[in-house]
Scaffold this active site. Structure first.
Site, short mmCIF file in Angstrom:
data_model
loop_
_atom_site.label_atom_id
_atom_site.label_comp_id
_atom_site.label_asym_id
_atom_site.label_seq_id
_atom_site.Cartn_x
_atom_site.Cartn_y
_atom_site.Cartn_z
N SER A 135 0.84 -1.19 0.00
CA SER A 135 0.00 0.00 0.00
C SER A 135 0.88 1.24 0.00
O SER A 135 1.99 1.23 0.55
CB SER A 135 -0.89 0.01 1.24
OG SER A 135 -1.49 1.28 1.39
N TYR A 148 -0.79 0.50 10.52
CA TYR A 148 -0.99 -0.19 9.25
C TYR A 148 0.13 0.18 8.28
O TYR A 148 0.73 -0.68 7.63
CB TYR A 148 -2.36 0.23 8.68
CG TYR A 148 -2.69 -0.30 7.31
CD1 TYR A 148 -3.10 -1.61 7.12
CD2 TYR A 148 -2.60 0.53 6.18
CE1 TYR A 148 -3.41 -2.10 5.86
CE2 TYR A 148 -2.92 0.05 4.92
CZ TYR A 148 -3.33 -1.26 4.77
OH TYR A 148 -3.64 -1.72 3.52
#
Ligand SMILES: Cc1cc2nc3c(=O)[nH]c(=O)nc-3n(C[C@H](O)[C@H](O)[C@H](O)COP(=O)(O)OP(=O)(O)OC[C@H]3O[C@@H](n4cnc5c(N)ncnc54)[C@H](O)[C@@H]3O)c2cc1C
Lengths: 243, 457
Positions: A135, A148
């Site tokens: 990501s 995250y």
């Protein structure tokens, strides 16, 4: 036809990737927790695209089971795509270790555990392709999702090192860096439309990048430049921003 | 996520929290925990039937569960659209048993409206071909029903406009075909009398429909083209077609990019009609073999053609009157032409006999026409409703955005029975739409379902 293993096959993105490869004639192995939930997808892919689709129980958090999981796949997959991830809740993760460690475990430890096994098997075979969906959140830590983000940062670095190692064994590794994606996970978030990709767009990018043996791809392409700008903001300024 | 949604007529518009689901358990959890909602397919009904503050959208719930190419039994989740079904089954020698005039509707929507095709007089409605289906009830439980299994739920769901629950899984029978082509016959009729005679003459044809020119007055009143069709056999095809008899039609589509002023589409359709009618090649009768696509879905070639009616949207007015009420048909058509309602084309079909709880078809003639929304329109339509009722007819809920509750009640004799079944399966009245509230099918008590509706016209 070659076989594609999809790790974490329940997400919108994984479903789209499975459809894309199946429509191009690949056989599909769908691996997920509670894999019986994926029976409709399994029948759908087989009937629509005349391919073989199979279901496999897989839990990213149960590292001890990964070895048996991978060696039991028949046939061994030619391509492995690691799609699973856990966004979690940043606020909760700040004070709740369980949430925090789960984010780290799913996005980093679990991914590393299974891909180590896949990588070694591909090295032995002298061929294979691995794709990891990371990501852009991993490119710079921001207060809104740095747990995250840091796990994805670890995963991104892992993929790049793995690519370096496996290159010498004729095994290819692709890193995919999506920006915002419309999924069940992000439904209800006010995402900026021009910056947000549909799961089907991610699938097409992944498919093409694998065919062309790309190293790192962004979805959508301008995220590469957005992240370049974000990364170039000096830290003394960056820390004051509300991102 | 909240957004403005509308159905095919672009009228009315309403803000809705539309939720999409891939997994059944997620959908069931949402349904259980949500105060009120309505199921929603692909939004191809014309009015307000699938509009509500909360909508459970099925278009991602679209998986094929089984398909037996030997027997033609097909099982799927409810959100799959007809075009996707065709893509899979046509190459294997099967076709939809019943199809409406667009392939962009879901199987769930086909059952909730109990849609009819050009073959109603031969094959009935879609539900006649359903073997069994699962309904996700308002309380989150799932019941399997079919002819002979929870029959009350089955009957109230076929044509029940989503009010019994969310159809989640459907198993139905396909129709065997030898080729993907249609043997088509087009016959010109000078007036309404003649087209009705022709329908009678050709009643053994599987597919039939007529396009009527609503503007023509006098002797040529109701002049039309009757279009008939049969699935072509191998021997009907030319050599080139025979080499791939079950080929899927090529995808050629253009998209209407934005809303146009409403006269544009009208002019366009008139031109198309006149072209056909007066075209040099149009003899009294034309016989040819065409792909199923232009035969069943002529309008699908232009995506979003509804935008051609402009921003105010349009109403599709569709009613049915019994066979013996031919006079009613004439009266209504005359009224439409006198008022210059701006719809140039109407579609006429015949229905065979059908005995259903809440479904639209009854033996008779059904006429459908598009009318742009404008001031005074609803009063005129109220007048037409009265004529329809006077001749023992009724209106199609799936096209409706404006009829009054009394009109529904008078047209649908089994309404009280239908409502008691709905109440049995949804005792707290959780499932409701803007339409069901408007028609008094669900009580609009304390919390109105809708937050904002564009009702200025
Ligand atoms: C160009 C065009 C031509 C058409 N021609 C015909 C025709 O020839 N014959 C005919 O009969 N109809 C025709 N229609 C109407 C159309 O077939 C119906 O309105 C159909 O129900 C639309 O299905 P949908 O999936 O778009 O559902 P929507 O329009 O979203 O919903 C329609 C109704 O079905 C309910 N519903 C949808 N999905 C479910 C589900 N899973 N479970 C329970 N309820 C559900 C909704 O609550 C609503 O009441 C036509 C429409 C268009 C735009």
């Amino acid at each position: 036809m070659p076989t594609v293993l999809i790790l974490g096959a329940s997400s919108d993105m994984a479903v789209a990737i499975a459809k894309k490869f199946a429509s191009e004639g690949f056989d599909i192995q769908l691996a997920a927790r509670n894999s019986s939930r994926l029976q409709p997808l399994q029948s759908d892919l087989s009937i629509r695209y005349n391919i073989t689709a199979t279901l496999h129980e897989f839990d990213a958090e149960k590292e001890e089971s990964h070895e048996v999981f991978f060696s039991s796949l028949q046939p061994g997959p030619d391509i492995t795509i690691c799609v699973f991830g856990y966004l979690g809740e940043q606020k909760k993760a700040e004070s709740d270790w369980k949430e925090c460690s789960r984010i780290i475990q799913v996005n980093y430890t679990g991914a590393v555990s299974i891909l180590n096994i896949v990588a070694n098997s591909y090295v032995d075979a002298g061929k294979g392709i691995i794709a990891g969906i990371s990501s852009v959140a991993g490119e710079r830590g921001r207060q809104s999702n740095y747990v995250y983000g840091s796990a994805k940062a670890g995963f991104t670095a892992y993929l790049s090192g793995l690519r370096n190692r496996l290159f010498h064994h004729k095994v290819h590794v692709l890193s995919v860096q999506p920006g915002f994606v419309y999924t069940r996970m992000t439904e209800g978030m006010p995402l900026p439309k021009p910056l947000t990709a549909k799961p089907e767009e991610v699938a097409t990018v992944v498919y093409k990048a694998i065919l062309k043996k790309k190293n790192v791809v962004y979805v959508k392409w301008f995220w590469r430049w957005i992240m370049l700008i974000i990364k170039s903001i000096p830290e003394f300024m960056f820390k004051k921003l509300k991102l | 996520m909240k957004k403005d949604i509308a159905n095919w007529g672009n009228y009315p518009v309403m803000e809705s929290d539309e939720q999409n689901f891939i997994m059944l358990d997620d959908m069931a959890r949402y349904v259980r925990n949500t105060e009120t909602f309505i199921p929603r397919g692909n939004g191809r009904c014309y009015g307000d039937a699938s509009l509500a503050g909360n909508t459970v959208c099925t278009v991602k719930f679209d998986k094929i569960l089984s398909f037996d190419a030997a027997t033609g039994v097909f099982e799927c989740q409810s959100g799959i659209t007809l075009d996707q079904v065709l893509e899979v089954v046509v190459p294997k020698g099967w076709f939809l048993p019943v199809t409406p005039g667009t392939k962009f509707i879901t199987i769930g929507g086909a059952i909730a409206s109990d849609v009819h095709g050009k073959n109603h007089h031969i094959d009935g409605c879609f539900s006649h071909h359903v073997e069994e289906m699962d309904i996700l009830l308002a309380d989150g439980n799932i019941i399997t029903c079919g002819p002979g299994l929870h029959t009350d739920l089955f009957e109230a769901t076929c044509g029940g406009m989503g009010l019994t629950g969310v159809i989640t899984r459907v198993r139905f029978r396909l129709k065997k075909i030898e080729t993907s082509y249609i043997r088509q016959k087009q016959v010109k009729a000078a007036n309404l009398e003649e087209v009705i005679r022709l329908f009678e003459k050709y009643k053994d044809y599987t597919y039939s429909v007529a396009w009527i020119d609503c503007l023509k007055k006098g002797k040529g009143f109701g002049r039309s083209i009757l279009i008939l069709g049969e699935h072509a056999n191998l021997s009907d095809l030319d050599a080139k077609q025979q080499s791939a008899p079950l080929q899927l039609p090529k995808k050629k589509q253009i998209t209407f990019p934005f809303n146009l002023p409403s006269w544009v589409l009208n002019r366009f359709t008139v031109k198309a009609f006149n072209f056909l009618y007066y075209g040099k090649n149009f003899k009294k009768e034309i016989n040819n073999t065409v792909s199923y696509e232009p035969f069943f879905y002529p309008l699908d070639a232009i995506l979003h053609w509804n935008r051609g009616y402009g921003r105010k949207g349009f109403i599709q007015y569709q009613f049915v009157v019994p066979m013996e009420a031919k006079q009613g048909l004439i009266e209504i058509l005359q009224r439409i032409s006198d008022k210059g309602l701006g719809s140039f084309l109407a579609v006429l079909k015949i229905f065979g006999s059908q005995d259903s709880l809440i479904g639209f078809p009854m033996e008779g003639y059904t006429l459908a026409l598009d009318i742009p929304v404008r001031k005074g329109l609803f009063e005129i339509l109220d007048e037409l409703d009265r004529i329809v009722l006077q001749y023992g007819g009724r209106l199609y809920m799936s096209k409706d955005a404006r009829m009054r509750p009394e009109v529904l009640k008078a047209g649908y004799q089994h309404l009280p029975q239908f409502l008691s079944i709905v109440k049995k399966y949804d005792p707290h009245g959780k499932i409701r739409s803007m339409q069901s509230d408007r028609l008094g099918l669900t009580s609009q008590v304390d919390t109105p379902v809708y937050t904002h509706a564009n009702t200025t016209y």
